[in-house]
Design a protein around this motif. Structure first.
Motif, PDB file in Angstrom:
ATOM      1  N   ILE A  66      -3.721   4.994   8.448  1.00 42.69           N
ATOM      2  CA  ILE A  66      -2.850   3.918   8.945  1.00 42.69           C
ATOM      3  C   ILE A  66      -1.431   4.436   9.121  1.00 42.69           C
ATOM      4  N   CYS A  67      -1.004   5.307   8.236  1.00 45.57           N
ATOM      5  CA  CYS A  67       0.387   5.789   8.261  1.00 45.57           C
ATOM      6  C   CYS A  67       0.460   7.214   8.806  1.00 45.57           C
ATOM      7  N   THR A  68       1.057   7.352   9.971  1.00 49.48           N
ATOM      8  CA  THR A  68       1.286   8.659  10.593  1.00 49.48           C
ATOM      9  C   THR A  68       2.725   8.654  11.148  1.00 49.48           C
TER      10      THR A  68
ATOM     11  N   GLY B  38       0.799  -1.227   0.000  1.00 51.02           N
ATOM     12  CA  GLY B  38       0.000   0.000   0.000  1.00 51.02           C
ATOM     13  C   GLY B  38       0.827   1.270   0.000  1.00 51.02           C
ATOM     14  N   CYS B  39       2.096   1.192   0.358  1.00 53.43           N
ATOM     15  CA  CYS B  39       2.957   2.386   0.466  1.00 53.43           C
ATOM     16  C   CYS B  39       3.450   2.780  -0.928  1.00 53.43           C
ATOM     17  N   ILE B  40       3.379   4.065  -1.228  1.00 54.94           N
ATOM     18  CA  ILE B  40       3.830   4.529  -2.546  1.00 54.94           C
ATOM     19  C   ILE B  40       5.044   5.454  -2.416  1.00 54.94           C
ATOM     20  N   CYS B  41       5.851   5.203  -1.367  1.00 50.63           N
ATOM     21  CA  CYS B  41       7.050   6.043  -1.153  1.00 50.63           C
ATOM     22  C   CYS B  41       7.892   6.167  -2.425  1.00 50.63           C
ATOM     23  N   GLY B  42       8.024   5.059  -3.152  1.00 49.09           N
ATOM     24  CA  GLY B  42       8.846   5.080  -4.363  1.00 49.09           C
ATOM     25  C   GLY B  42       8.347   6.127  -5.339  1.00 49.09           C
ATOM     26  N   ARG B  43       7.050   6.212  -5.539  1.00 50.52           N
ATOM     27  CA  ARG B  43       6.485   7.197  -6.464  1.00 50.52           C
ATOM     28  C   ARG B  43       6.604   8.613  -5.893  1.00 50.52           C
ATOM     29  N   VAL B  44       6.440   8.735  -4.581  1.00 55.69           N
ATOM     30  CA  VAL B  44       6.572  10.055  -3.950  1.00 55.69           C
ATOM     31  C   VAL B  44       8.000  10.570  -4.135  1.00 55.69           C
ATOM     32  N   LEU B  45       8.978   9.685  -3.959  1.00 57.18           N
ATOM     33  CA  LEU B  45      10.381  10.089  -4.075  1.00 57.18           C
ATOM     34  C   LEU B  45      10.765  10.462  -5.506  1.00 57.18           C
TER      35      LEU B  45
ATOM     36  N   CYS C 298       9.135   7.669   4.172  1.00 60.43           N
ATOM     37  CA  CYS C 298       8.793   9.077   3.924  1.00 60.43           C
ATOM     38  C   CYS C 298       7.965   9.661   5.072  1.00 60.43           C
ATOM     39  N   MET C 299       7.415   8.786   5.910  1.00 60.89           N
ATOM     40  CA  MET C 299       6.684   9.267   7.083  1.00 60.89           C
ATOM     41  C   MET C 299       7.560   9.220   8.323  1.00 60.89           C
ATOM     42  N   VAL C 300       8.657   8.461   8.280  1.00 66.11           N
ATOM     43  CA  VAL C 300       9.539   8.353   9.454  1.00 66.11           C
ATOM     44  C   VAL C 300      10.427   9.580   9.561  1.00 66.11           C
TER      45      VAL C 300
ATOM     46  N   THR D 296       8.766  13.597   2.761  1.00 60.07           N
ATOM     47  CA  THR D 296       7.655  14.383   2.210  1.00 60.07           C
ATOM     48  C   THR D 296       6.345  14.071   2.928  1.00 60.07           C
ATOM     49  N   CYS D 297       6.087  12.794   3.196  1.00 64.28           N
ATOM     50  CA  CYS D 297       4.822  12.440   3.851  1.00 64.28           C
ATOM     51  C   CYS D 297       4.770  13.028   5.253  1.00 64.28           C
ATOM     52  N   SER D 298       5.896  12.982   5.936  1.00 62.88           N
ATOM     53  CA  SER D 298       5.961  13.545   7.281  1.00 62.88           C
ATOM     54  C   SER D 298       5.697  15.052   7.237  1.00 62.88           C
TER      55      SER D 298
ATOM     56  N   PRO E 282       4.459   4.894  11.387  1.00 60.41           N
ATOM     57  CA  PRO E 282       4.867   5.017   9.985  1.00 60.41           C
ATOM     58  C   PRO E 282       4.895   3.670   9.271  1.00 60.41           C
ATOM     59  N   VAL E 283       4.402   3.663   8.059  1.00 63.14           N
ATOM     60  CA  VAL E 283       4.463   2.449   7.236  1.00 63.14           C
ATOM     61  C   VAL E 283       5.685   2.516   6.325  1.00 63.14           C
ATOM     62  N   GLY E 284       5.994   3.698   5.833  1.00 64.86           N
ATOM     63  CA  GLY E 284       7.135   3.861   4.933  1.00 64.86           C
ATOM     64  C   GLY E 284       8.087   4.932   5.456  1.00 64.86           C
TER      65      GLY E 284
ATOM     66  N   PRO F 189      -3.270   5.757  -0.126  1.00 64.44           N
ATOM     67  CA  PRO F 189      -4.462   5.442   0.670  1.00 64.44           C
ATOM     68  C   PRO F 189      -4.177   5.315   2.168  1.00 64.44           C
ATOM     69  N   LEU F 190      -2.915   5.160   2.525  1.00 65.08           N
ATOM     70  CA  LEU F 190      -2.580   4.981   3.944  1.00 65.08           C
ATOM     71  C   LEU F 190      -2.259   6.298   4.648  1.00 65.08           C
ATOM     72  N   PHE F 191      -2.090   7.377   3.857  1.00 66.82           N
ATOM     73  CA  PHE F 191      -1.625   8.657   4.408  1.00 66.82           C
ATOM     74  C   PHE F 191      -2.594   9.199   5.470  1.00 66.82           C
ATOM     75  N   GLY F 192      -2.030   9.459   6.647  1.00 63.84           N
ATOM     76  CA  GLY F 192      -2.798  10.136   7.695  1.00 63.84           C
ATOM     77  C   GLY F 192      -3.762   9.239   8.449  1.00 63.84           C
TER      78      GLY F 192
HETATM   79 FE1  SF4 Z   1       1.916   6.284   2.144  1.00 70.13          FE
HETATM   80 FE2  SF4 Z   1       3.056   6.344   4.521  1.00 70.13          FE
HETATM   81 FE3  SF4 Z   1       4.392   5.366   2.413  1.00 70.13          FE
HETATM   82 FE4  SF4 Z   1       3.887   7.983   2.636  1.00 70.13          FE
HETATM   83  S1  SF4 Z   1       5.157   6.759   3.978  1.00 70.13           S
HETATM   84  S2  SF4 Z   1       3.650   6.752   0.796  1.00 70.13           S
HETATM   85  S3  SF4 Z   1       1.847   7.972   3.584  1.00 70.13           S
HETATM   86  S4  SF4 Z   1       2.534   4.527   3.374  1.00 70.13           S
END
Ligand code: SF4
Length: 335
Positions: A307-309, A285-292, A317-319, A324-326, A313-315, A302-305
Motif C-alpha cells: 500500500i505504501c510506496t 497502520g503506519c509505524i513511522c514513529g517507531r522507525v524514526l 518516511c516514504m515521501v 528510511t522507508c523510501s 506514500p502513507v507516511g 505491514p504497508l511497506f512496499g
Molecule cells: Fe509503513 Fe509507509 Fe509509514 Fe514507512 S511510511 S512506516 S512503509 S506506512
C-alpha cells in the motif's frame, strides 16, 4: 551484535545508495534515526499548513518534499490540486519575493528542518522585519537535533554508537553533542556523507566501542570546526528562542523547538492565524514513529512496499528522499 545509529537522513540515503550495510560484517547493524526533517514534522504541524492553504487569501510556501506529506485530511499537494495556492521554494528568502509580488495575499512559509536550514529562516525573518514586509509569516517548525538525541538516550535505548550528522555539526560545532559520551557513555563520531567518510567514521566508532572508551570525535574535520559556524549560530540566537517541539514518533520534547522571539511574534503564522498544533496519531497502520526512533524497521510495517510506496506514500518516511522507508524501497532492501 553491535548497533550503530546513523542519525541523519542524508547518511541513511548514502549508506543505502552505496550498499554499505551489505558491505559490513554481519555483527554490525546500522539503525536509522530521527534525522530526516520532513519525517519528524508531526502530523499536527502538517495539518496546520493544510488548513491554512484552504484560505483564499493565503499562499503557503515550503520545501519540495513537504508538499506531499499526508496530514490527517490530505496533503498540501492535494489542496493544490483543488485550487489552493501552494508554492515550492528552494530557499526561505524566496518567500520575501513572493510576499512583494503578492501584496494582497498573506504568504506563509512552512519552515521545517534542523539547525541546517534554520539560519536561512532566521535571515529571512530579519530581512522581512527590517524592510517592514507585513504579509509574510512563518509556521516555525524547526527542530534541534541534540535535545532529541538526549531524549532518545534517556529512554531504554540499546545503541552502541552514534554516527552524528556532519551537516548539523557544521553549524553547531562539537559542544552540543559532548553529553552523549560524557553523560550517557555513548561513543559518538561526527561524520561526512561520502562512502569513504562514512566508513572512516564507522571505523572510529568501532575502535571506541572495542576499547570501551566513549568519546566525541570528528571524522569530518575538513568541514566541521569545533566552534561551529558563529554567524549561523548568531542568526538563530537573534531570531529564535527554545520551546517545546512536537516530533513525530518522539512526541513533545522540551527545548527542542525554535520559537520566534517576542520582537518577531507579528510574523508567527500560528498566532496570526490562530492555529494550534494538535498531537495526532500516525496514519492507520503506519509505524513511522517507531522507525524514526530506531525501534522498528520498514520491513516491520505491514504497508511497506504494498500500500505504501514512494508513489502512494502513507507516511512521511516514504515521501522524503531522506526517509528510511523510501531508502529501503528505492534500494531494494527487503530485510
Ligand atoms: Fe509503513 Fe509507509 Fe509509514 Fe514507512 S511510511 S512506516 S512503509 S506506512
Amino acid at each position: 551484535m553491535i548497533r550503530i545509529m546513523e542519525v541523519c537522513g542524508t547518511h541513511t540515503t548514502s549508506i543505502f545508495r552505496h550498499g554499505l550495510r551489505e558491505a559490513l560484517p554481519g555483527n554490525i547493524k546500522l539503525i536509522s534515526g530521527p534525522g530526516c526533517p520532513v519525517c519528524v514534522t508531526s502530523q499536527g504541524e502538517i495539518d496546520q499548513a493544510v488548513k491554512l492553504s484552504e484560505s483564499k487569501d493565503v499562499i503557503v510556501a515550503t520545501y519540495g518534499d513537504m508538499v506531499r506529506v499526508p496530514g490527517s485530511s490530505g496533503s498540501l499537494a492535494d489542496r493544490r490540486a483543488q485550487g489552493a495556492d501552494v508554492r515550492v521554494v528552494l530557499s526561505a528568502s524566496q518567500c520575501i519575493d513572493l510576499a512583494r509580488e503578492n501584496p494582497k495575499k498573506q504568504v506563509v512559509f512552512l519552515a521545517v528542518g534542523f539547525e541546517t536550514t534554520a539560519p536561512a529562516t532566521a535571515a529571512t525573518v530579519l530581512q522581512a522585519h527590517r524592510e517592514g514586509i507585513d504579509n509574510l509569516s512563518i509556521l516555525c517548525f524547526h527542530k534541534k537535533v541534540p535535545p532529541a538525541l538526549r531524549t532518545l538516550a534517556e529512554q531504554s535505548w540499546s545503541i552502541d554508537g552514534l554516527l552524528l550528522p556532519g551537516n548539523v555539526a557544521v553549524i553547531l560545532g562539537h559542544e552540543p553533542f559532548r553529553f552523549l559520551p560524557e553523560e550517557r557513555g555513548i561513543p559518538s563520531v561526527i561524520g561526512g556523507f561520502s562512502p569513504g567518510e562514512i566508513l572512516s567514521a564507522l571505523g572510529e566508532l568501532l575502535r571506541q566501542i572495542k576499547a570501551g572508551s566513549p568519546k566525541l570525535t570528528s571524522c569530518y574535520s575538513s568541514v566541521v570546526r569545533p566552534e561551529g559556524n558563529p554567524i549561523a549560530i548568531d542568526l538563530m540566537r537573534k531570531v529564535f528562542k527554545s520551546g517545546t517541539a512536537l516530533w513525530r514518533g518522539l512526541g513533545p520534547i522540551e527545548d527542542s523547538g525554535m520559537v520566534l522571539r517576542e520582537e518577531f511574534l507579528s510574523m508567527d503564522g500560528s498566532i496570526r492565524f490562530s492555529l494550534k498544533t494538535e498531537e495526532t496519531p500516525d496514519p492507520e497502520g503506519c509505524i513511522c514513529g517507531r522507525v524514526l526512533s530506531g525501534l522498528s524497521e520498514p520491513k516491520d510495517c505491514p504497508l511497506f512496499g504494498g500500500i505504501c510506496t514512494p508513489v502512494t506514500p502513507v507516511g512521511p518516511c516514504m515521501v522524503s528522499g531522506e526517509g528510511t522507508c523510501s531508502a529501503w524501497f528505492r534500494y531494494g532492501r527487503k530485510e
